[in-house]
Design a protein around this motif. Structure first.
Motif, short mmCIF file in Angstrom:
data_model
loop_
_atom_site.label_atom_id
_atom_site.label_comp_id
_atom_site.label_asym_id
_atom_site.label_seq_id
_atom_site.Cartn_x
_atom_site.Cartn_y
_atom_site.Cartn_z
N PHE A 62 0.85 -1.18 0.00
CA PHE A 62 0.00 0.00 0.00
C PHE A 62 0.89 1.23 0.00
CE2 PHE A 62 -2.28 3.50 1.97
CZ PHE A 62 -3.48 3.48 1.27
N ALA A 63 0.49 2.22 -0.78
CA ALA A 63 1.16 3.53 -0.78
C ALA A 63 0.10 4.55 -1.11
CB ALA A 63 2.30 3.57 -1.80
N GLY A 64 -0.30 5.32 -0.11
CA GLY A 64 -1.36 6.28 -0.34
C GLY A 64 -1.73 6.99 0.94
N SER A 65 -2.93 7.57 0.92
CA SER A 65 -3.40 8.36 2.05
C SER A 65 -4.49 7.61 2.80
CB SER A 65 -3.95 9.69 1.54
OG SER A 65 -4.39 10.48 2.61
N ILE A 66 -4.40 7.63 4.13
CA ILE A 66 -5.43 7.08 5.01
C ILE A 66 -5.73 8.17 6.03
CG2 ILE A 66 -6.01 5.35 6.75
CD1 ILE A 66 -4.13 3.41 5.34
N GLY A 70 -0.11 10.23 4.85
CA GLY A 70 0.53 9.31 3.92
C GLY A 70 1.02 8.06 4.62
N VAL A 72 2.84 4.03 3.90
CA VAL A 72 3.43 3.00 3.05
C VAL A 72 3.46 1.72 3.86
CG1 VAL A 72 5.54 2.18 1.92
CG2 VAL A 72 4.80 4.56 1.62
N GLU A 85 4.45 5.77 8.62
CA GLU A 85 3.58 6.94 8.46
C GLU A 85 4.01 8.04 9.43
OE1 GLU A 85 -0.34 6.68 10.73
OE2 GLU A 85 0.05 4.56 10.21
N THR A 88 5.45 10.88 2.55
CA THR A 88 5.14 11.21 1.16
C THR A 88 5.85 10.14 0.34
OG1 THR A 88 5.02 13.56 1.66
CG2 THR A 88 5.31 12.95 -0.66
N ALA A 89 5.07 9.21 -0.20
CA ALA A 89 5.62 8.02 -0.85
C ALA A 89 6.36 8.33 -2.14
CB ALA A 89 4.50 7.02 -1.12
N ALA A 92 5.22 2.80 -5.35
CA ALA A 92 3.84 2.46 -5.71
C ALA A 92 3.58 1.00 -5.37
CB ALA A 92 3.62 2.71 -7.20
N VAL A 93 2.32 0.66 -5.24
CA VAL A 93 1.92 -0.73 -4.96
C VAL A 93 2.56 -1.64 -6.00
CG1 VAL A 93 -0.04 -2.33 -4.89
CG2 VAL A 93 -0.22 -0.08 -3.81
#
Length: 151
Positions: A62-66, A70, A72, A85, A88-89, A92-93
């Motif tokens: 996973f690489a994104g916002s929750i 941000g 990873v 966390e 800023t990744a 990518a997945v």
């Protein structure tokens, strides 16, 4: 050096510190149950570079916002997963990463204080203390329990 790989402990795994010159500012506090209070990871203060490094080789899951921060997550195989966390990744997945590879830059958000990185670890779905994998967990020390009579 704190960024060097340590010898594997009883888990058979050895991780690198995800920040250069990192120091622990909030310890692992296991929750009583899956949704209970606690801190299922450790918070690290960045003492050097703001680059966030993969603690071990694996595949980005996973690489994104929750919830506005941000995140990873890296699958290291064998049921072992790390989460970093706020970040800023730069990955990518599906990306393969090696231990010590930069996966992003330290960011802000979530419960971590500004300038700190939260590192979580799960093994077979259960949270574990990342310090066990970093070779830095305190070992239990047995002390005498009672005064011995003078003899």
């Amino acid at each position: 050096s704190s960024s060097a790989t340590v010898s594997p402990d009883a888990t058979g795994w050895a991780w690198q510190w995800p920040l250069t010159g990192a120091r622990v500012v909030a310890p692992f506090r296991a929750p009583a149950h899956a949704y209970g209070p606690g801190d299922p990871g450790i918070d690290l203060a960045a003492e050097g570079s703001q680059d966030v490094l993969a603690p071990a080789s694996g595949t980005v899951a996973f690489a994104g916002s929750i919830a506005g921060r941000g995140v990873v997550t890296i699958d290291h195989g064998g049921g072992l997963v790390s989460t970093l966390e706020p970040i800023t990744a730069r990955v990518a997945v599906g990306d393969r990463v090696g231990a010590g590879d930069s996966v992003g830059r330290l960011s802000v958000g979530g419960h971590a204080e500004p300038g700190t990185l939260h590192l979580g670890a799960r093994r077979l779905g259960d949270y574990i203390d990342p310090l066990l994998l970093l070779g830095a967990a305190r070992r239990a020390v047995l002390l005498p329990c009672c005064d011995q009579p003078a003899g």
